[in-house]
Design a protein around this motif. Structure first.
Motif, mmCIF file in Angstrom:
data_model
loop_
_atom_site.group_PDB
_atom_site.id
_atom_site.type_symbol
_atom_site.label_atom_id
_atom_site.label_comp_id
_atom_site.label_asym_id
_atom_site.label_seq_id
_atom_site.Cartn_x
_atom_site.Cartn_y
_atom_site.Cartn_z
ATOM 1 N N CYS A 177 -2.016 7.549 1.389
ATOM 2 C CA CYS A 177 -1.510 6.436 0.575
ATOM 3 C C CYS A 177 -2.111 6.408 -0.825
ATOM 4 O O CYS A 177 -3.205 6.925 -1.067
ATOM 5 C CB CYS A 177 -1.835 5.106 1.260
ATOM 6 S SG CYS A 177 -0.918 4.796 2.779
ATOM 7 N N MET A 215 0.041 1.884 -0.681
ATOM 8 C CA MET A 215 1.466 2.188 -0.729
ATOM 9 C C MET A 215 1.692 3.634 -0.308
ATOM 10 O O MET A 215 1.055 4.549 -0.834
ATOM 11 C CB MET A 215 2.014 1.925 -2.130
ATOM 12 C CG MET A 215 1.730 0.504 -2.607
ATOM 13 S SD MET A 215 2.569 0.044 -4.141
ATOM 14 C CE MET A 215 4.076 -0.627 -3.487
ATOM 15 N N THR A 260 4.515 6.454 -0.114
ATOM 16 C CA THR A 260 5.817 6.783 -0.692
ATOM 17 C C THR A 260 6.538 7.826 0.154
ATOM 18 O O THR A 260 5.937 8.810 0.590
ATOM 19 C CB THR A 260 5.638 7.312 -2.132
ATOM 20 O OG1 THR A 260 4.935 6.322 -2.897
ATOM 21 C CG2 THR A 260 6.974 7.590 -2.790
ATOM 22 N N VAL A 267 8.957 2.864 -0.193
ATOM 23 C CA VAL A 267 7.506 2.697 -0.189
ATOM 24 C C VAL A 267 7.123 1.685 0.875
ATOM 25 O O VAL A 267 7.694 0.585 0.943
ATOM 26 C CB VAL A 267 6.987 2.245 -1.574
ATOM 27 C CG1 VAL A 267 5.598 1.618 -1.447
ATOM 28 C CG2 VAL A 267 6.911 3.415 -2.535
ATOM 29 N N ASN A 324 8.122 4.878 -10.079
ATOM 30 C CA ASN A 324 8.430 5.873 -9.060
ATOM 31 C C ASN A 324 9.868 5.797 -8.543
ATOM 32 O O ASN A 324 10.209 6.452 -7.558
ATOM 33 C CB ASN A 324 7.439 5.734 -7.898
ATOM 34 C CG ASN A 324 6.026 6.118 -8.295
ATOM 35 O OD1 ASN A 324 5.687 7.292 -8.346
ATOM 36 N ND2 ASN A 324 5.185 5.130 -8.587
ATOM 37 N N VAL A 372 11.575 3.589 -6.891
ATOM 38 C CA VAL A 372 11.644 3.176 -5.485
ATOM 39 C C VAL A 372 12.860 2.277 -5.269
ATOM 40 O O VAL A 372 13.149 1.402 -6.087
ATOM 41 C CB VAL A 372 10.345 2.437 -5.087
ATOM 42 C CG1 VAL A 372 10.440 1.875 -3.677
ATOM 43 C CG2 VAL A 372 9.158 3.382 -5.214
#
Length: 246
Positions: free
Chosen positions: A48, A68, A70, A99, A130, A132
């Motif tokens: 993470c 988090m 991913t 995530v 990122n 997400v």
């Protein structure tokens, strides 16, 4: 190396952990906040990104943390922490980046609401950087007795159940099937008083929950699977989050 600082607001700074010592400090805060007998650490920590919220004016520098994990798509969701407790087969077809947010805690000696705001600003910055498309995790109620939370669970049943196409199925041996069992209409005031702050924030973002809660006696919690589709966050809420993150 990319900058570790996600944002700074007033006395608080949110940054990514950069060293094993950073992660050990986060684990120590988790152990304190969760009240576990053994150090709160597991095999997911190594996989993470860890976000640390620090009070730059306090001797107790670390006041909040979370991690988090991913994933490039729902095809990887079986490798998540949540998959230990929920059958997430229905989410394997999710195409976007996901995530898993977990182990969220705030130092018990710190109650400034700005800490939670900065934490969500840091989450927003991470999600945006990122690309997400879904945020998910386990949202916990303290203790394993359901009686004190019946209004909260009734509200989850009537207002916040996940869409059928994504809804997790039962996997854990000990669960409270609140959607099937509860017939009461919620007392809204009591429900909101009993709703955990983190889950309350997810719900304000358009988040949804599983139709059952897992009874986790190891962590002394009840938790529900929670999902937030980034594209479904109400525009006004997005603007508020990005204002903090910016």
């Amino acid at each position: 190396m990319a900058t570790a600082v996600l944002l700074s607001k007033g006395r608080y700074r949110a940054r990514l952990a950069q060293s094993p010592e950073d992660i050990r400090t986060a684990q120590a805060l988790r152990t304190l906040a969760f009240g576990t007998e053994k150090p709160d650490c597991d095999e997911f920590d190594a996989r993470c990104s860890h976000i640390l919220i620090e009070d730059m004016r306090s001797a107790e520098r670390l006041v909040c943390c979370f991690r988090m994990l991913t994933m490039e798509s729902g095809g990887e969701i079986g490798q998540s922490y949540s998959a230990q407790f929920y059958d997430l087969t229905s989410l394997e077809g999710f195409k976007g980046r996901m995530v898993e947010m977990g182990r969220f805690c705030i130092h018990p000696n710190h109650s400034d609401p700005d800490i939670l705001r900065v934490a969500w600003g840091a989450m927003t910055a991470y999600v945006d950087r990122n690309n997400v498309e879904m945020l998910f995790g386990c949202s916990s109620f303290a203790g394993t007795e359901t009686e004190q939370y019946l209004d909260a669970f009734a509200m989850l049943k009537y207002r916040h159940l996940g869409p059928k196409r994504w809804l997790p199925r039962v996997k854990a041996p000990d669960v409270f099937r609140f959607a099937a069992r509860l017939r009461r209409r919620p007392d809204v005031k009591k429900a909101m008083l009993r709703m955990p702050p983190l889950l309350r924030t997810y719900l304000m973002m358009g988040g949804w929950v599983s139709d059952h809660a897992v009874v986790d006696r190891h962590m002394n919690t009840l938790h529900v699977f929670t999902g937030v589709e980034i594209g479904a966050i109400p525009p006004a809420r997005k603007r508020l989050l990005r204002a903090v993150a910016g």
